[in-house]
Design a protein around this motif. Sequence first.
Motif, PDB file in Angstrom:
ATOM      1  N   SER A 179       0.830  -1.212   0.000  1.00 48.84           N
ATOM      2  CA  SER A 179       0.000   0.000   0.000  1.00 48.84           C
ATOM      3  C   SER A 179       0.861   1.258   0.000  1.00 48.84           C
ATOM      4  N   ASP A 180       2.016   1.203   0.692  1.00 52.49           N
ATOM      5  CA  ASP A 180       2.920   2.349   0.687  1.00 52.49           C
ATOM      6  C   ASP A 180       3.566   2.541  -0.686  1.00 52.49           C
ATOM      7  N   ARG A 191       0.900   4.221  -2.740  1.00 47.27           N
ATOM      8  CA  ARG A 191       0.645   5.586  -2.273  1.00 47.27           C
ATOM      9  C   ARG A 191       1.817   6.510  -2.619  1.00 47.27           C
ATOM     10  N   HIS A 248       1.604   9.755  -4.863  1.00 43.79           N
ATOM     11  CA  HIS A 248       2.036  11.058  -4.337  1.00 43.79           C
ATOM     12  C   HIS A 248       2.935  11.784  -5.329  1.00 43.79           C
ATOM     13  N   ALA A 266      -1.989  11.898  -4.470  1.00 42.06           N
ATOM     14  CA  ALA A 266      -2.243  11.505  -3.087  1.00 42.06           C
ATOM     15  C   ALA A 266      -1.270  12.219  -2.167  1.00 42.06           C
TER      16      ALA A 266
END
Length: 367
Positions: free
Chosen positions: A59-60, A63, A67, A72
């Motif tokens: 998930s990181d 994300r 970003h 995000a």
Amino acid sequence: MTATDLRVDPEPPVVSARDSGATPHRSARGPVLLATLTVGLLVACVAGAAFGAFDVAASDVVRTLAHHLGLADPVADPLVDDVLWEIRFPRVVLGVIVGASLGCAGATMQGTFANPLAEPGIIGVSSGAVLGAVFQIVSGVDPLGTWSLPAGAFLGGLVSVLAVYSSARADGRTEVVTLVLTGVALNALLGAVIGLLTYFSDDEELRSITFWTLGSIAQATWPKVLAVLPLAIVGIAVAMRASRKLDLLALGERSARHLGVRVERFRFAMLALTAVLTASAVAVSGIVLFVGLVIPHLVRMIAGPAHRVLLPASALGGATVLVVSDLAARTMVAPAEIPLGVLTSLVGSPFFFWQLRRTRATQGGWA
């Protein structure tokens, strides 16, 4: 491998799509294979970014990418962002580019030679790139700073292909067998020169030569990615536009000419395209063997010989294999790292031996 193994019958019989293996059922596998490879590549990229000496949640990974694309907020831990964006992402993306370039170059070369045993090294691209890199390391000539070694490898690969083609060309045309034999001779000559330069190198130079020739993308950076990305995109796109002519060339030179293909000009264009794709990949990763040989052959077994599927599937398959291989190379014996080219050879060569025996047992050979 001998020159007779790579011969191309100048006038094989014209076969129908059904006879060549491109049955409707087999052709229907193409979209499924492309979709499967695309999903597999995405999964491999996430895994390649997530796992290593410093594990990161999937998930990181997603994300952080979102970003930096402005979609995000950043992850909570700045260290995670730095590790992913500065180290893992460039390495994964470079693996995708190198693998896709080698896979597409291999499929293009096999179509140009009309033989599944062909691969870019036959025409001296890899040996020329090695010589260019080794010469730069031993001579110490450094006009471009950190870019001197990749530039030397790239130019060496291109020059070697031009030398093979010009030497094999006679009376305005090039025989495939003559091209292969010329490539074999040039590879032997370049290998001798590389050995001589290696012999006269000191310990530090020898370590650099060894590290580079064994293959690795450990030194991936965003500038390297941006340097080879346009070559890969343009090269694969040009190969895709040539897919129909590659299919026609498989029918034989005379049949291809009757159907409007300028065989000599087209063959030179494909050799140049293969040289650019392979030399650019080798310039940033060193020698990574068997990707351009095994992956197109596997795709051909599954989806048939039609190049409109074979070329993109080989690119996707090569990218997936290289990302997974790089992940294995840096995690199997962590904190040490297995050279990428060694790992692909250890996996690819047994498979290829098996496939050789299987084909000879079932069909009596490649012809």
